[in-house]
Design a protein around this motif. Structure first.
Motif, mmCIF file in Angstrom:
data_model
loop_
_atom_site.group_PDB
_atom_site.id
_atom_site.type_symbol
_atom_site.label_atom_id
_atom_site.label_comp_id
_atom_site.label_asym_id
_atom_site.label_seq_id
_atom_site.Cartn_x
_atom_site.Cartn_y
_atom_site.Cartn_z
ATOM 1 N N GLU B 133 14.574 -5.318 -0.547
ATOM 2 C CA GLU B 133 13.404 -4.810 -1.278
ATOM 3 C C GLU B 133 12.294 -5.853 -1.318
ATOM 4 O O GLU B 133 11.120 -5.517 -1.120
ATOM 5 N N SER B 134 12.656 -7.123 -1.553
ATOM 6 C CA SER B 134 11.605 -8.141 -1.651
ATOM 7 C C SER B 134 10.936 -8.352 -0.291
ATOM 8 O O SER B 134 9.730 -8.584 -0.216
ATOM 9 N N LEU B 135 11.705 -8.246 0.803
ATOM 10 C CA LEU B 135 11.091 -8.395 2.127
ATOM 11 C C LEU B 135 10.196 -7.200 2.453
ATOM 12 O O LEU B 135 9.115 -7.363 3.044
ATOM 13 N N LEU B 136 10.640 -6.006 2.050
ATOM 14 C CA LEU B 136 9.792 -4.827 2.286
ATOM 15 C C LEU B 136 8.463 -4.987 1.549
ATOM 16 O O LEU B 136 7.405 -4.640 2.074
ATOM 17 N N THR B 137 8.523 -5.539 0.352
ATOM 18 C CA THR B 137 7.295 -5.764 -0.424
ATOM 19 C C THR B 137 6.442 -6.846 0.239
ATOM 20 O O THR B 137 5.241 -6.654 0.457
ATOM 21 N N LEU B 138 7.084 -7.989 0.585
ATOM 22 C CA LEU B 138 6.348 -9.106 1.177
ATOM 23 C C LEU B 138 5.649 -8.696 2.473
ATOM 24 O O LEU B 138 4.520 -9.098 2.746
#
Lengths: 243, 332
Positions: B133-138
């Protein structure tokens, strides 16, 4: 996290991506089911002589083809490289790929067996031997498919290579002609075919009657073929990984 | 997040002095073709290293050896202190790789692709879900999380492939032509992400044909030609190596021939006509300028414009390539 668990993740992903697709399930089931139906309609009293062979043949074709297609497809699309870049050994990749292909072939053959049992009352006298035949056959044939796929670039190359091996052994492995009825010269050749031993193990599981005196002989030989297939596939994968 | 990121022009921290990639006398041949010959270099933690070279120079071969995809013939290759040939699984746990082709699973969604790679890298369930999720956001891919990889544009595929390489927070990231084939906005966005990855502590090993990109992103540059390292240093240092050659651009009021200019400036290394202006590669700008002025006087031609320029990284790269090619072609 152990390499074994990662192998299971590879299997689960392959089941999700390839083996659970409806066309593949019906393709794997339809041909052997129609063949068995044709045999049964022609002579309902003798279908049991052919059923173990057809079930083993379903395993052979389903497992070798699917394992080879999946790996060749992944090589072409570049996704196999993803596995080679991950912190997993080539043995883990092999185990993951073999388990998913074996599960697909095993499940297809099991559905066929249970379907025949329910529809035409086919006996299952020794479920344990039946399961052993399914596991050993599915494992060995999947690994053979993987060994071939690691050595070629295109799906058609894999299929051509496999057919050189698959079609001839259908006629000497007790699928359509029982081993006992084969000519004398062909009997020793039949013993070299992994399919013969899987077919005979199925015979023990379904009817309790087979060419061998004891189920231990085809079971032990099938284990041997499984080990040889593993070694072949592992060598082919290691070679491929370093190319 | 790891510590030790060094500013592009700043001094080294204690952590950045740590060598994360050490290559010594690396050699690899494909049959009779020598792909790498005695290649030696090291990369410090927190660096962005640009590994440049023409097609077929051996860049991808080097990356493939360092990533454990290819066996070397000779030499040493250590990544994060481990020999890649002896301990490939542990090395692969420390590195992330973005291959030249975006090669994620076309049928899987963006989120599932990241989670599956998290599984292969041994991340626990909660950690891999959070990291995905954090990579998708980044990477600004949250709205595409459920879309299959095959449905993404080329730029988004590339972005997800870079994100996938970071799923396990690697110490070293190998980027093979990360912006090749991307449009300008996508390439700029990706370059910005590469800086972010480096700021977050990862060492970046970058191959690219885009020299402006290499100059803008990297702390240090290595140039590989025909399997041999021929130059190493910062972009400024590499330009300095060829700075003895400078460009002189002159626009004249009348047509003259190349031969006339060559006669006027006998020391010129090369002459070309670019959009109406003569471009002269010279070693002595003052002398060449004087020669041009007297040429103009003699022939009654007016000089409309005269500019000098220091060599760009591209000029330096080409000079190095030409120099190496000359060495190769010279008789023994």
């Amino acid at each position: 996290m152990s390499q074994f668990v990662r192998a299971l993740f590879i299997s689960r992903k392959d089941m999700e991506s390839y083996y659970s697709k409806p066309p593949l399930v019906t393709w794997g089931l339809l041909f052997p089911a129609v063949l068995m139906l044709a045999v049964y309609v022609k002579d309902p009293s003798n279908y049991l002589g052919v059923a173990p062979g057809v079930i083993a043949m379903t395993l052979l074709f389903g497992n070798t083809s699917m394992a080879a297609i999946v790996v060749t497809f992944e090589k072409r699309s570049g996704t196999l490289q993803r596995l080679l870049l991950a912190p997993i050994s080539s043995r883990t990749i092999l185990l993951g790929k073999a388990c998913s292909a074996a599960l697909y072939g095993g499940a297809t053959s099991l559905v066929l067996t249970v379907g025949l049992s329910l529809l035409v009352g086919m006996p299952i006298v020794n479920p344990l031997l039946l399961v052993a035949a399914l596991i050993l056959g599915a494992g060995a044939f999947s690994l053979l498919g993987l060994a071939v796929s690691a050595s070629v670039r295109e799906v058609f190359e894999a299929m051509t290579l496999l057919n050189f091996f698959r079609f001839p052994i259908l006629f000497i492995s007790g699928v359509f002609i029982p081993v006992a009825h084969l000519p004398t010269w062909a009997k020793p050749v039949a013993m070299l075919s992994p399919l013969t031993h899987v077919v005979e193990l199925f015979r023990f599981g379904l009817s309790g009657q087979a060419y061998f005196a004891s189920p231990a002989i085809p079971a032990a030989t099938s284990v041997g073929f499984l080990v040889v297939s593993w070694i072949l596939a592992e060598q082919a994968f290691r070679r491929r990984a370093n190319q | 997040m790891r510590q030790g990121t060094q500013e592009k022009t700043g001094g080294e921290t204690a952590a950045s002095r740590d060598v994360v990639i050490q290559v010594q006398n690396l050699a690899k041949s494909y049959g009779a073709t020598r792909a790498l010959t005695n290649v030696s270099f090291s990369v410090r933690a927190g660096e962005i290293l640009a590994y440049l070279g023409p097609n077929g120079a051996g860049k991808t071969t080097t990356i493939n050896i360092l990533c454990g995809l290819l066996d070397r013939d000779a030499g040493q290759a250590r990544v994060c202190g481990l020999d890649i040939a002896e301990d490939p699984v542990r090395v692969k746990q420390q590195i992330g790789v973005v291959p030249e082709e975006s090669n994620l699973y076309p049928e899987l969604s963006c989120r599932r692709n990241l989670e599956y790679l998290g599984e292969l890298y041994g991340l626990p369930r909660t950690a891999r879900k959070e990291r995905a999720e954090s990579l998708l956001t980044l990477f600004d891919l949250s709205d595409k999380a459920a879309a299959p990889f095959r449905a993404l544009s080329r730029g988004l595929k590339r972005r997800l492939t870079v994100a996938a390489a970071l799923i396990h927070s690697p110490q070293v990231v190998f980027l093979d032509e990360p912006t090749a084939g991307l449009d300008v906005p996508s390439a700029r966005a990706l370059r910005s992400l590469i800086r972010t990855i480096n700021r977050d502590g990862a060492t970046v090993f970058l191959t690219t044909h885009n020299l402006a990109e290499a100059e803008a992103l990297s702390h240090r540059i290595l140039i590989l030609v025909r399997g041999r390292l021929v130059a190493e240093g910062t972009a400024v240092e590499i330009r300095r190596q060829v700075e003895k050659t400078r460009s002189l651009s002159v626009t004249l009021s009348a047509d003259v021939s190349e031969r006339m200019l060559r006669d006027a400036c006998p020391d010129v290394r090369s002459i070309s006509l670019v959009e109406g202006a003569w471009r002269l590669e010279v070693t002595d700008v003052h002398r060449a300028t004087a020669q041009l002025l007297s040429f103009a006087d003699e022939h009654g031609v007016r000089i409309l414009e005269l500019n000098t320029s220091t060599p760009s990284l591209e000029d330096a790269f080409m000079t190095i390539l030409e120099g190496d090619s000359g060495k190769e072609e010279a008789p023994p």
